[in-house]
Enzyme design. Structure first.
Site, mmCIF file in Angstrom:
data_model
loop_
_atom_site.group_PDB
_atom_site.id
_atom_site.type_symbol
_atom_site.label_atom_id
_atom_site.label_comp_id
_atom_site.label_asym_id
_atom_site.label_seq_id
_atom_site.Cartn_x
_atom_site.Cartn_y
_atom_site.Cartn_z
ATOM 1 C CG ASP A 299 -1.903 1.104 1.239
ATOM 2 O OD1 ASP A 299 -2.677 1.197 0.275
ATOM 3 O OD2 ASP A 299 -1.900 1.889 2.201
ATOM 4 C CD GLU A 346 -2.099 2.800 -3.422
ATOM 5 O OE1 GLU A 346 -2.213 3.631 -4.353
ATOM 6 O OE2 GLU A 346 -1.770 3.109 -2.272
ATOM 7 C CG ASP A 398 -9.039 3.683 -0.216
ATOM 8 O OD1 ASP A 398 -9.585 3.496 0.882
ATOM 9 O OD2 ASP A 398 -7.805 3.697 -0.362
#
Length: 500
Positions: A299, A346, A398
């Site tokens: 992430d 990501e 998200d």
């Protein structure tokens, strides 16, 4: 050029699985989901971070290494003789459509403590040896003692953050730690038992997934929470002041989700100190992540190139600044120690040339979000712009659901969707799924919410909004054969294979 295998995946966090106990777990519903995913032709199952959390967000982890005890299945404990059969008859009537963050944790803790007492009284020698082998294994040696003591002390202090404990314990005075360890020895053993149960059940799920030809995509948050076993046990690796408070914290500048940026509040790393010991903590962390999954998504990868540093006293992320990160040195050290790394990046948000260069140097696939492609002409998020070695999502945890996203588009944006997808919007979720699956991207992953065609009420997270997130759970009838049949047809048509 090596052949890139095309694969399809489904995004579903285990807490979102249906079930009777207020939160999804690793029991029978996980098996039912995997069988449905197999019937649909999926080769990948992506989850969010598996770590214990101080609240709802799996990205606010209390440990970079431990597993979340709330995922432990009571039904499997009964099946394996680790819980009396009558224990589950006392479960309250939890709501099934949302994670019950209020009632589920205390009920689950009571059940798990009953399992511990049952283990102490009834467990056969073989199971006791299995627990001892887990606790003594080298893989656990560098994190399990610290985690178990941290969790035990936190309970002893009524759930307070470690910074609110007695100062000698907060600062890890050796004599104070020795005495405290004796005082909470029973709780320390219980916390170790919980990790044994978690990873035992997680291993079972991974074995079942592999039997069905499915690989698990894990998720590693870039940061850990300030109130975590990691910051408490290794404060020298974090940007803290003389009183052990954070000096600067993590976030991102104004973006798609928030005009004032996102203030995450995690303490930043002391990369100079990490480099001095060869990035040992990061090597351990990456190794642990790769032991828990087949492919590891990192992430907020852009922080390795440069990260947004915000003064700890600020209330928004507006006054942050970009600070150079460690670059490829972390990954070079990890590869020297661990060999090849099965990781994804990501790489969303404010992506500059240094981030793109780092991804290219390391040859790590990045991400494309299909929803982002329709806010302007010839966007890099439209399928005709994708490199082959990337992962495309209709949306992530998200983003809004496909249906909710479509409902919020302007007339001009909708027209762009119609023209590009050949869509009239009536089945926008299937239109996006088809576009992702038929794209050139090697991997295409879709959230279960989009397969079900759900609106914004099923959204998992709204970044920069602190409340009401992470609670969505799939309905009991989510894993329908007609949906699996339709998905399998699209997956086969788009040439996305599943390993034998």
């Amino acid at each position: 050029m090596p052949r890139i295998i095309r694969q399809a995946g489904i995004l579903l966090h285990p807490t979102s699985l249906p079930g009777p106990f207020g939160i999804g777990d690793l029991g029978p519903e996980a098996d039912r989901f995997l069988e449905w995913a197999h019937a649909a032709g999926f080769a990948l199952w992506q989850v969010l971070p598996i770590s214990p959390t101080g609240g709802g967000s799996p990205y606010t982890c209390e440990s970079a290494f431990a597993g979340n005890p709330m995922w432990i299945s009571p039904e499997l404990l009964v099946r394996e003789g680790l819980l009396p059969p009558d224990a589950l008859g006392q479960a309250p009537p939890f709501a099934g459509d949302r994670v019950d963050f209020g009632s589920a944790p205390p009920w689950k803790d009571a059940i798990l403590r009953r399992s511990w007492n049952h283990f102490l009284a009834e467990a056969p020698a073989a199971l006791r040896s299995e627990l001892a082998a887990f606790a003594d294994a080298p893989e656990q040696a560098r994190w399990l003692p610290d985690w178990s003591l941290y969790a035990a002390l936190k309970r002893d202090f009524g759930g307070r953050a470690w910074s609110g404990w007695e100062s000698d314990l907060a600062r890890r005075d050796p004599d104070a730690l020795r005495l405290a360890s004796i005082a909470v020895e029973g709780e320390v053993r219980y916390q170790s038992y919980l990790q044994f149960l978690f990873f035992r059940q997680w291993r079972r799920v991974r074995v079942r997934a592999r039997e069905l030809g499915i690989r698990i995509v894990g998720d590693m948050p870039i940061y850990v929470a300030y109130d975590s076993a990691d910051v408490w046990s290794r404060p020298e690796l974090f940007a803290l002041d003389a009183d052990a408070g954070p000096t600067e914290v993590a976030g991102v500048p104004p973006d798609y989700f928030s005009p004032t940026g996102q203030l995450w509040g995690n303490p930043l790393y002391r990369w100079d100190r990490m480099e001095a010991d060869g990035y040992a903590w990061w090597i351990d962390r990456i190794a642990a992540g790769l032991r828990s999954c087949d492919l590891l998504r990192i992430d907020h990868f852009r922080a390795f190139a440069a990260y947004w540093s915000v003064p700890a006293a600020d209330t928004t992320a507006l006054n942050g600044r970009w600070v150079p990160g460690p670059g490829r040195k972390v990954f070079d050290a990890a590869r020297r120690s661990l060999g090849s790394l099965s990781i994804l990046a990501e790489d969303l948000g404010d992506i500059s040339k240094d981030v793109r260069d780092l991804l290219a140097q390391l040859r790590i696939p990045g991400m494309k979000i299909l929803q982002f492609g329709f806010y302007g002409s010839d966007s890099e998020y439209l399928p005709h712009r994708y490199p082959r070695d990337c992962v495309v999502y209709t949306g992530t945890h998200d983003n809004d659901t496909a249906r909710g996203w479509y409902d919020g588009l302007t007339h001009e944006e909708r027209q762009r969707v119609y023209d590009y997808l050949g869509s009239d919007g009536r089945e926008i979720h299937w239109d996006l799924i088809r576009a992702a699956l038929t794209s050139v991207a090697a991997r295409a992953i879709v959230p279960l919410q989009d397969v079900l065609g759900l609106d914004s009420g099923a959204r998992m997270n709204r970044p920069a909004e602190p409340g009401g997130n992470w609670g969505w759970r799939a309905p009991a009838d989510a894993f329908r054969s007609d949906l699996a049949d339709r998905l399998r047809r699209l997956i086969e048509l788009s040439g996305r294979s599943r390993p034998a």
